[in-house]
Design an enzyme around this catalytic site. Sequence first.
Site, PDB file in Angstrom:
ATOM      1  N   CYS A 138     -41.940  18.709  20.628  1.00 18.03           N
ATOM      2  CA  CYS A 138     -40.478  18.657  20.677  1.00 18.03           C
ATOM      3  C   CYS A 138     -39.963  17.228  20.793  1.00 18.03           C
ATOM      4  O   CYS A 138     -38.946  16.858  20.200  1.00 18.03           O
ATOM      5  CB  CYS A 138     -39.967  19.493  21.835  1.00 18.03           C
ATOM      6  SG  CYS A 138     -40.677  19.032  23.443  1.00 18.03           S
ATOM      7  N   HIS A 277     -38.404  19.995  27.771  1.00 19.52           N
ATOM      8  CA  HIS A 277     -38.187  20.163  26.329  1.00 19.52           C
ATOM      9  C   HIS A 277     -37.251  19.086  25.792  1.00 19.52           C
ATOM     10  O   HIS A 277     -36.154  18.875  26.326  1.00 19.52           O
ATOM     11  CB  HIS A 277     -37.601  21.555  26.078  1.00 19.52           C
ATOM     12  CG  HIS A 277     -37.494  21.925  24.630  1.00 19.52           C
ATOM     13  ND1 HIS A 277     -38.535  21.787  23.725  1.00 19.52           N
ATOM     14  CD2 HIS A 277     -36.458  22.444  23.916  1.00 19.52           C
ATOM     15  CE1 HIS A 277     -38.142  22.209  22.539  1.00 19.52           C
ATOM     16  NE2 HIS A 277     -36.891  22.598  22.624  1.00 19.52           N
ATOM     17  N   ASN A 301     -32.027  22.189  18.177  1.00 18.01           N
ATOM     18  CA  ASN A 301     -33.371  22.500  18.653  1.00 18.01           C
ATOM     19  C   ASN A 301     -34.361  22.336  17.506  1.00 18.01           C
ATOM     20  O   ASN A 301     -33.979  22.050  16.366  1.00 18.01           O
ATOM     21  CB  ASN A 301     -33.407  23.925  19.217  1.00 18.01           C
ATOM     22  CG  ASN A 301     -34.552  24.148  20.185  1.00 18.01           C
ATOM     23  OD1 ASN A 301     -35.395  23.276  20.389  1.00 18.01           O
ATOM     24  ND2 ASN A 301     -34.598  25.328  20.785  1.00 18.01           N
TER      25      ASN A 301
END
Length: 334
Positions: A138, A277, A301
């Site tokens: 990520c 994240h 995202n």
Amino acid sequence: MNPSFFLTVLCLGVASAAPKLDPNLDAHWHQWKATHRRLYGMNEEEWRRAVWEKNKKIIDLHNQEYSEGKHGFRMAMNAFGDMTNEEFRQVMNGFQNQKHKKGKLFHEPLLVDVPKSVDWTKKGYVTPVKNQGQCGSCWAFSATGALEGQMFRKTGKLVSLSEQNLVDCSRAQGNQGCNGGLMDNAFQYIKDNGCLDSEESYPYLATDTNSCNYKPECSAANDTGFVDIPQREKALMKAVATVGPISVAIDAGHTSFQFYKSGIYYDPDCSSKDLDHGVLVVGYGFEGTDSNNNKFWIVKNSWGPEWGWNGYVKMAKDQNNHCGIATAASYPTV
């Protein structure tokens, strides 16, 4: 990821007896498996089905409460449906928190009136939503997103940059490929290396290759360092308004986030310190007519466009740094 590992973890969390499955959900289960191309061994399927059913009940209950006005966002079944929350956190969330900032400090512009809403996706700064797959990368997607925006700001050209280049090549700066990393370390690698390849020349594989295949002739971007933003939402707001998309880290380890679908995400259990994240803030706004209420951050995202709000999430804004969105914000300088 080794399926036997998943099964071992799962068996620790579910009673040792064979789970009782709801036959009324057979058609839904088979449709979900077909949609997400799941194939299981005989010994694993009923355990995966049990996890899926448990997740579905959580989603259905939440959405019932949403319809009663108890929540501001909806949840939906998605590709993570057969994963326990523990598995989900281990596989998908690869941000490694750091205590000491290494970049220059962002100086908030004093005489700038920032708008009440900003959306850089409408200004050409943001590439389509990508998918990190089952790799804790990520941080790489957050870093490329911020640099893609800054390169567009500088050149007027939007070029998708290579996350795999970062996964494979930035270990010397402290990143660990699919096992996690930091956006600031990625920015440091790009500065040290002198450039970063494009996505086209160095495509994403969602795995550690254990070799760096960077090609200088394919360079598509570079940076001169990075700037860390003070841990305040007002500072983050000014940075987003005046700089462009900003790399941030959040606490994304909750079932509510795993199955987020739409609306303004707020979970009282979300931490502002325990971040796991990396994502990208591409704007902010508000719902309704009152700009002082129902405020949100627009967050890109890296779990594909099927997750959430077309791959994005609206996260509660000005709610005491909810989920830590302002705790580890930064951007590259070009």
